[in-house]
Scaffold this motif. Sequence first.
Motif, mmCIF file in Angstrom:
data_model
loop_
_atom_site.group_PDB
_atom_site.id
_atom_site.type_symbol
_atom_site.label_atom_id
_atom_site.label_comp_id
_atom_site.label_asym_id
_atom_site.label_seq_id
_atom_site.Cartn_x
_atom_site.Cartn_y
_atom_site.Cartn_z
ATOM 1 N N GLN A 1 22.839 22.884 53.920
ATOM 2 C CA GLN A 1 22.070 21.986 53.058
ATOM 3 C C GLN A 1 22.156 22.387 51.591
ATOM 4 O OE1 GLN A 1 18.101 21.283 54.657
ATOM 5 N NE2 GLN A 1 18.899 21.243 56.748
ATOM 6 N N ALA A 2 22.293 23.675 51.319
ATOM 7 C CA ALA A 2 22.361 24.129 49.921
ATOM 8 C C ALA A 2 23.719 23.864 49.291
ATOM 9 C CB ALA A 2 22.032 25.613 49.837
ATOM 10 N N THR A 3 24.724 23.532 50.091
ATOM 11 C CA THR A 3 26.058 23.226 49.562
ATOM 12 C C THR A 3 26.484 21.802 49.891
ATOM 13 O OG1 THR A 3 27.123 24.075 51.566
ATOM 14 C CG2 THR A 3 26.798 25.634 49.765
ATOM 15 N N ASP A 4 25.536 20.978 50.321
ATOM 16 C CA ASP A 4 25.879 19.638 50.800
ATOM 17 C C ASP A 4 26.044 18.686 49.620
ATOM 18 O OD1 ASP A 4 26.344 17.400 52.274
ATOM 19 O OD2 ASP A 4 24.581 17.605 53.561
ATOM 20 N N THR A 5 27.287 18.369 49.312
ATOM 21 C CA THR A 5 27.581 17.500 48.176
ATOM 22 C C THR A 5 27.407 16.016 48.511
ATOM 23 O OG1 THR A 5 29.921 17.549 48.786
ATOM 24 C CG2 THR A 5 29.186 19.149 47.146
ATOM 25 N N ARG A 6 27.005 15.709 49.734
ATOM 26 C CA ARG A 6 26.857 14.316 50.154
ATOM 27 C C ARG A 6 25.442 13.820 49.868
ATOM 28 N NH1 ARG A 6 27.561 14.900 56.354
ATOM 29 N NH2 ARG A 6 25.905 16.382 55.834
ATOM 30 N N ALA B 1 21.750 27.494 44.240
ATOM 31 C CA ALA B 1 21.252 28.870 44.328
ATOM 32 C C ALA B 1 20.625 29.215 45.675
ATOM 33 C CB ALA B 1 20.268 29.135 43.194
ATOM 34 N N PRO B 2 19.934 28.299 46.392
ATOM 35 C CA PRO B 2 19.388 28.686 47.698
ATOM 36 C C PRO B 2 20.435 29.197 48.685
ATOM 37 C CG PRO B 2 18.300 26.705 46.942
ATOM 38 C CD PRO B 2 19.431 26.971 45.969
ATOM 39 N N ALA C 1 18.486 19.063 49.015
ATOM 40 C CA ALA C 1 17.282 19.047 49.844
ATOM 41 C C ALA C 1 17.424 20.065 50.971
ATOM 42 C CB ALA C 1 17.058 17.661 50.423
ATOM 43 N N ILE C 2 16.401 20.894 51.148
ATOM 44 C CA ILE C 2 16.338 21.833 52.263
ATOM 45 C C ILE C 2 15.219 21.353 53.187
ATOM 46 C CG2 ILE C 2 16.094 24.245 52.957
ATOM 47 C CD1 ILE C 2 18.443 23.821 51.076
ATOM 48 N N ASP C 3 15.594 20.907 54.364
ATOM 49 C CA ASP C 3 14.636 20.333 55.314
ATOM 50 C C ASP C 3 14.977 20.879 56.693
ATOM 51 O OD1 ASP C 3 12.920 18.860 56.870
ATOM 52 O OD2 ASP C 3 13.540 16.903 56.098
ATOM 53 N N ILE C 4 14.225 21.893 57.149
ATOM 54 C CA ILE C 4 14.519 22.566 58.414
ATOM 55 C C ILE C 4 13.250 22.632 59.247
ATOM 56 C CG2 ILE C 4 15.441 24.649 59.510
ATOM 57 C CD1 ILE C 4 16.738 25.321 56.779
ATOM 58 N N TYR D 1 30.929 30.879 39.455
ATOM 59 C CA TYR D 1 29.682 30.462 40.103
ATOM 60 C C TYR D 1 29.022 29.324 39.330
ATOM 61 C CZ TYR D 1 30.120 34.855 42.720
ATOM 62 O OH TYR D 1 30.559 35.877 43.517
ATOM 63 N N VAL D 2 29.022 29.433 38.016
ATOM 64 C CA VAL D 2 28.402 28.391 37.202
ATOM 65 C C VAL D 2 29.143 27.072 37.374
ATOM 66 C CG1 VAL D 2 27.915 27.653 34.843
ATOM 67 C CG2 VAL D 2 27.449 30.011 35.532
ATOM 68 N N LEU D 3 30.473 27.139 37.333
ATOM 69 C CA LEU D 3 31.253 25.914 37.449
ATOM 70 C C LEU D 3 31.147 25.317 38.853
ATOM 71 C CD1 LEU D 3 33.131 23.920 36.112
ATOM 72 C CD2 LEU D 3 35.056 25.391 36.704
ATOM 73 N N LEU D 4 31.171 26.176 39.874
ATOM 74 C CA LEU D 4 31.016 25.675 41.231
ATOM 75 C C LEU D 4 29.676 24.961 41.386
ATOM 76 C CD1 LEU D 4 32.279 25.608 44.083
ATOM 77 C CD2 LEU D 4 31.049 27.742 44.563
ATOM 78 N N ASN D 5 28.640 25.553 40.834
ATOM 79 C CA ASN D 5 27.326 24.916 40.880
ATOM 80 C C ASN D 5 27.360 23.562 40.165
ATOM 81 O OD1 ASN D 5 24.243 24.967 41.127
ATOM 82 N ND2 ASN D 5 24.532 24.800 38.913
ATOM 83 N N ASP D 6 27.949 23.534 38.974
ATOM 84 C CA ASP D 6 27.997 22.289 38.205
ATOM 85 C C ASP D 6 28.756 21.197 38.959
ATOM 86 O OD1 ASP D 6 26.591 23.547 36.220
ATOM 87 O OD2 ASP D 6 28.330 23.872 34.903
ATOM 88 N N GLN D 7 29.874 21.570 39.577
ATOM 89 C CA GLN D 7 30.697 20.577 40.271
ATOM 90 C C GLN D 7 30.010 20.075 41.542
ATOM 91 O OE1 GLN D 7 33.742 19.218 39.081
ATOM 92 N NE2 GLN D 7 32.752 20.152 37.321
ATOM 93 N N MET D 8 29.361 20.964 42.271
ATOM 94 C CA MET D 8 28.642 20.521 43.471
ATOM 95 C C MET D 8 27.462 19.631 43.096
ATOM 96 S SD MET D 8 28.598 23.626 46.230
ATOM 97 C CE MET D 8 29.980 23.788 47.366
ATOM 98 N N ARG D 9 26.776 20.007 42.054
ATOM 99 C CA ARG D 9 25.639 19.210 41.591
ATOM 100 C C ARG D 9 26.107 17.821 41.143
ATOM 101 N NH1 ARG D 9 21.761 16.577 40.465
ATOM 102 N NH2 ARG D 9 19.860 17.193 39.393
ATOM 103 N N ALA D 10 27.230 17.771 40.421
ATOM 104 C CA ALA D 10 27.747 16.485 39.961
ATOM 105 C C ALA D 10 28.203 15.625 41.134
ATOM 106 C CB ALA D 10 28.902 16.711 38.987
ATOM 107 N N ALA D 11 28.833 16.245 42.134
ATOM 108 C CA ALA D 11 29.302 15.488 43.292
ATOM 109 C C ALA D 11 28.130 14.896 44.067
ATOM 110 C CB ALA D 11 30.130 16.387 44.205
#
Length: 515
Positions: free
Chosen positions: A241-246, A182-183, A165-168, A149-159
């Motif tokens: 949106q919480a996993t959007d690496t773009r 985390a959201p 952004a959460i905008d709904i 989980y930590v590494l997945l978070n780090d890699q998504m954040r880096a990408a």
Amino acid sequence: MGEKVAADGIDPADRERCRRKLHECLEALRRMLAEKRFDRPRNLMGLEIELNLAGADGLPRMLNSQVLDRIASRDFQTELAQCNLEVNIMPHRLCGRVLDQLAEELRTGLAYADRQAREVAAQIVMIGILPTLTAADLTVASLSESDRYVLLNDQMRAARGEDFAIDIQGVEHLLASSPSIAPEAACTSVQLHLQVTPGRFAAVWNAAQAIAAVQVAVGANAPFVFGRELWRESRPPVFLQATDTRPPELTAQGVRPRTWFGERWIDSAYDLFEENLRFFPPLLPFCGPQEPLRILDEGGAPDLGELVLHNGTIYRWNRPVYAVADGVAHLRVENRVLPAGPTIADVIANTAFYYGLVRALAEEPRPVWTRLPFAAAAENFDTACKNGIDAALLWPRSGRGGGLAEIPAVRLVRQELLPLAAKGLDAWGVEPADRDHYLGIIEARCARRVNGASWQAAAYHHALHQGLGRDGALAAMTRRYSELMRTGEPVHTWPVAWAVGRPAVPEERRVAEGA
């Protein structure tokens, strides 16, 4: 390899090596499909439910490690955040009294887990998004203790290179940002697995995509996010949106998000795995020791570990699954559309509706996906997420005229899809008593136009009218939801009005976690 990942650092050579290995895995899969190296059909299904932990006050409790230690069962596992658990039910053959059997196993397992949770002042809540969660609850510090989980978070954040952004825009507008994924942990779902032969995979996946909107319309159970009333099923936009690496520029260029509905009907399971490699760089570029093509040449079944790990970081609402059991490879369709809850009866009703309907539609001589444009299926999914049981969906007209009609979801389900689901359950060999009982719950939901999301919204507004503020009303509604969930009675029978009391624990925000 996909279960435990060590965070030892990643360099460019790792990514190049992983990309080569992924293409070897894809070639191995292509050969296995061509050579029919898969398990025989066994009508096997599986069920997973993600759960929330809350206190008597209705607020989240970050205690999954303590609760799991007390449960001490391999059926229960961690999820992304410390307020989440997951329960896995062993695979069952789809026949006989399987639906009642699943319900009894869930009742027994969840009751036991709930007793263990209460030892640390927590309780199990089955709900799409816990209404009392706040953005402050879901940070890097709240992630479960797992290197993956930590590494997945780090890699998504880096990408992404910047905050998520959460905008709904729904009933209300939510605008938030997070420096971590985390959201995404706010979203808890039911995952339905169906083992299929390669020859049937495309038909089952296409059918599952076609009915995803219908599943959401009747099963929506996540209308609140971080204290705001949004879509009736808010999990999909939050997850996306919480996993959007773009960053915004790549979004504008049409780069695909890692959480997506898809963009076409398929002809083979290979299509989906090939898209995974073509569109998405690996987030966790780790390579195992297996040489898939050599193992294939020797008559074995490679684990395709790199392909499986990569597939696990692409969040399709109907995901292909490759696995090896007892030395034999098999394929599954994993349906990830449904939210958790509200009750076990509701979960099994949703399960019955899905398995029956997907079987019937996959075997139709003129399949629905040959008459329903994929873009219409994707539009239906968004419409159902926004409007829930009140959605109107595009669906092929019956008869010679053809074309699409916009039909209220409840009418479509009652007049056309429930009879098909019953036919599909009969084809599986499910007992008529189980079939009628659980499909009857879906029919009653539609007749009363009540599901988990509509009940939550109505109960929240009832609490507001009783004089509670926003936070108090959400907490009171969550406590009432938990009480009614434990009765086991399906959500369409729940009363909305009740005597709104004050919290069992003062609402100054959290009792000390772990107390």
